[in-house]
Design an enzyme around this catalytic site. Structure first.
Site, PDB file in Angstrom:
ATOM      1  CB  SER A 138      -0.869   0.012   1.261  1.00  0.00           C
ATOM      2  OG  SER A 138      -1.564   1.240   1.379  1.00  0.00           O
ATOM      3  CE1 TYR A 151      -4.342  -1.833   4.720  1.00  0.00           C
ATOM      4  CE2 TYR A 151      -3.696   0.401   4.134  1.00  0.00           C
ATOM      5  CZ  TYR A 151      -4.119  -0.859   3.757  1.00  0.00           C
ATOM      6  OH  TYR A 151      -4.301  -1.146   2.423  1.00  0.00           O
ATOM      7  CE  LYS A 155      -1.767  -3.488   3.264  1.00  0.00           C
ATOM      8  NZ  LYS A 155      -1.853  -4.617   2.317  1.00  0.00           N
TER       9      LYS A 155
HETATM   10  P1  NAD Z   1     -11.113  -5.908  -0.799  1.00  0.00           P
HETATM   11  O1  NAD Z   1     -11.622  -5.888   0.594  1.00  0.00           O
HETATM   12  O2  NAD Z   1     -12.029  -5.632  -1.920  1.00  0.00           O
HETATM   13  O3  NAD Z   1     -10.379  -7.287  -1.090  1.00  0.00           O
HETATM   14  C1  NAD Z   1      -9.630  -7.987  -0.137  1.00  0.00           C
HETATM   15  C2  NAD Z   1      -9.892  -9.466  -0.350  1.00  0.00           C
HETATM   16  O4  NAD Z   1      -9.032 -10.191   0.524  1.00  0.00           O
HETATM   17  C3  NAD Z   1     -11.339  -9.850   0.005  1.00  0.00           C
HETATM   18  O5  NAD Z   1     -11.940 -10.540  -1.089  1.00  0.00           O
HETATM   19  C4  NAD Z   1     -11.184 -10.743   1.224  1.00  0.00           C
HETATM   20  O6  NAD Z   1     -12.153 -11.784   1.299  1.00  0.00           O
HETATM   21  C5  NAD Z   1      -9.772 -11.288   1.025  1.00  0.00           C
HETATM   22  N1  NAD Z   1      -9.187 -11.744   2.286  1.00  0.00           N
HETATM   23  C6  NAD Z   1      -9.155 -11.080   3.472  1.00  0.00           C
HETATM   24  N2  NAD Z   1      -8.584 -11.853   4.416  1.00  0.00           N
HETATM   25  C7  NAD Z   1      -8.241 -13.018   3.813  1.00  0.00           C
HETATM   26  C8  NAD Z   1      -7.634 -14.213   4.265  1.00  0.00           C
HETATM   27  N3  NAD Z   1      -7.280 -14.369   5.538  1.00  0.00           N
HETATM   28  N4  NAD Z   1      -7.430 -15.199   3.366  1.00  0.00           N
HETATM   29  C9  NAD Z   1      -7.806 -15.061   2.063  1.00  0.00           C
HETATM   30  N5  NAD Z   1      -8.404 -13.959   1.586  1.00  0.00           N
HETATM   31  C10 NAD Z   1      -8.617 -12.951   2.453  1.00  0.00           C
HETATM   32  O7  NAD Z   1      -9.912  -4.872  -0.803  1.00  0.00           O
HETATM   33  P2  NAD Z   1      -8.944  -4.387  -1.963  1.00  0.00           P
HETATM   34  O8  NAD Z   1      -8.972  -2.925  -1.905  1.00  0.00           O
HETATM   35  O9  NAD Z   1      -9.178  -5.096  -3.244  1.00  0.00           O
HETATM   36  O10 NAD Z   1      -7.568  -4.849  -1.309  1.00  0.00           O
HETATM   37  C11 NAD Z   1      -6.626  -5.676  -1.954  1.00  0.00           C
HETATM   38  C12 NAD Z   1      -5.261  -5.303  -1.436  1.00  0.00           C
HETATM   39  O11 NAD Z   1      -4.977  -3.946  -1.792  1.00  0.00           O
HETATM   40  C13 NAD Z   1      -5.116  -5.366   0.092  1.00  0.00           C
HETATM   41  O12 NAD Z   1      -3.853  -5.907   0.425  1.00  0.00           O
HETATM   42  C14 NAD Z   1      -5.204  -3.914   0.504  1.00  0.00           C
HETATM   43  O13 NAD Z   1      -4.551  -3.666   1.726  1.00  0.00           O
HETATM   44  C15 NAD Z   1      -4.511  -3.253  -0.660  1.00  0.00           C
HETATM   45  N6  NAD Z   1      -4.798  -1.826  -0.820  1.00  0.00           N
HETATM   46  C16 NAD Z   1      -6.051  -1.376  -0.999  1.00  0.00           C
HETATM   47  C17 NAD Z   1      -6.284  -0.006  -1.116  1.00  0.00           C
HETATM   48  C18 NAD Z   1      -7.647   0.573  -1.310  1.00  0.00           C
HETATM   49  O14 NAD Z   1      -7.803   1.803  -1.205  1.00  0.00           O
HETATM   50  N7  NAD Z   1      -8.675  -0.213  -1.599  1.00  0.00           N
HETATM   51  C19 NAD Z   1      -5.203   0.889  -1.069  1.00  0.00           C
HETATM   52  C20 NAD Z   1      -3.933   0.380  -0.888  1.00  0.00           C
HETATM   53  C21 NAD Z   1      -3.735  -0.979  -0.773  1.00  0.00           C
END
Ligand code: NAD
Length: 244
Positions: A138, A151, A155
């Site tokens: 992130s 977080y 991260k």
């Molecule tokens: P999201 O919540 O849509 O997707 C996360 C997915 O991870 C979900 O489908 C969830 O079921 C799965 N998950 C959670 N715990 C799990 C586990 N123990 N085992 C298997 N699967 C698991 O969120 P996203 O935004 O698509 O996030 C994806 C990645 O991107 C994450 O690592 C998040 O930290 C990172 N991220 C997101 C953002 C944002 O603004 N959305 C920004 C920076 C980084």
């Protein structure tokens, strides 16, 4: 790396960014796209939308045995894994008051699962002399996520671990990338807003929220250039350059 005929695994593959990566990798010609997620039903729905190259697996990235099984089954079925995307992640929201269970969950999903992934995929990748790990970290891993202490800390640890892997294995054909988006329109952001998390409100108000497909565009470009840091938000990239 180009994606043609590649075998790819994506954890958190049913989420916003994971599903966009799955669709994009398939469109780029991947031979197999394994959509792995805690939510098995959602993973099946994403895989069905991606098409015949996709396969859904229900699993928990914080259980090392399940990560090993995911990797072993994929290698047995398709012969290899070219690209493993450790993409599952969670945000707890909150500061130092978040309880130990919250910190533990953030640590296990955001960091320890990346260690499990590396332990599971590296032996076969090293034996073949190549492979790529994409760790979804992130922008909170290179700067601070306002209002989200666990977080930010986890991260940062994820970026640190990814960089350690990249440096340690680069002479053995292993490439590692750290994907560092800042605000992406996914269920994670929506859930944070619904829960009233300060960080999610700041991100949503920033006017710089990307779509998951825009993040996938950056990933394709970053993989092609074998970039370590993949920074889809231009302002985060500019900050990282200034800091460097
Ligand atoms: P999201 O919540 O849509 O997707 C996360 C997915 O991870 C979900 O489908 C969830 O079921 C799965 N998950 C959670 N715990 C799990 C586990 N123990 N085992 C298997 N699967 C698991 O969120 P996203 O935004 O698509 O996030 C994806 C990645 O991107 C994450 O690592 C998040 O930290 C990172 N991220 C997101 C953002 C944002 O603004 N959305 C920004 C920076 C980084």
């Amino acid at each position: 790396m180009n994606l043609t005929d590649r075998v790819v695994v994506i954890t958190g593959g049913a989420g916003g960014i994971g599903a966009a990566l799955a669709r994009r990798f398939a469109a780029e010609g991947a031979a197999a796209v394994v959509v792995a997620d805690l939510d098995a039903g959602a993973a099946r729905a994403v895989a069905a939308g991606v098409g015949p190259v996709a396969r859904a697996v229900g699993m928990d990235v914080t259980d090392e045995e399940q990560v090993r099984t995911l990797v072993a089954d994929t290698e047995q079925r398709y012969g290899r894994i070219d690209l493993f995307c450790a993409n599952a992640g969670v945000s707890t929201g909150g500061g130092v008051e978040v309880d130990d269970a919250g910190w533990d969950r953030a640590w296990r999903v955001n960091v320890l699962s990346h260690v499990y992934a590396a332990r599971a995929v590296l032996p076969a990748m090293l034996a073949r002399g190549g492979g790529h790990l994409l760790m979804t970290c992130s922008a909170a891993g290179v700067l601070t996520a306002v209002g989200d202490a666990a977080y930010t800390a986890t991260k940062h640890a994820a970026v640190g671990f990814a960089e350690w892997l990249a440096i340690t294995y680069r002479d053995q054909g292993i490439r590692v990338s750290a994907l560092c988006p800042q605000g992406v329109d996914t269920p994670m952001l929506a859930d944070g807003l619904a829960a009233g998390h300060l960080g999610a409100r700041v991100i949503a108000a920033s006017g710089a929220v990307l779509t998951p497909d825009e993040v996938a565009d950056s990933v394709i470009a970053g993989l092609a250039e074998e970039r370590f840091l993949i920074l889809p938000h231009p302002e985060v990239a500019a900050y990282a350059r200034r800091r460097a």
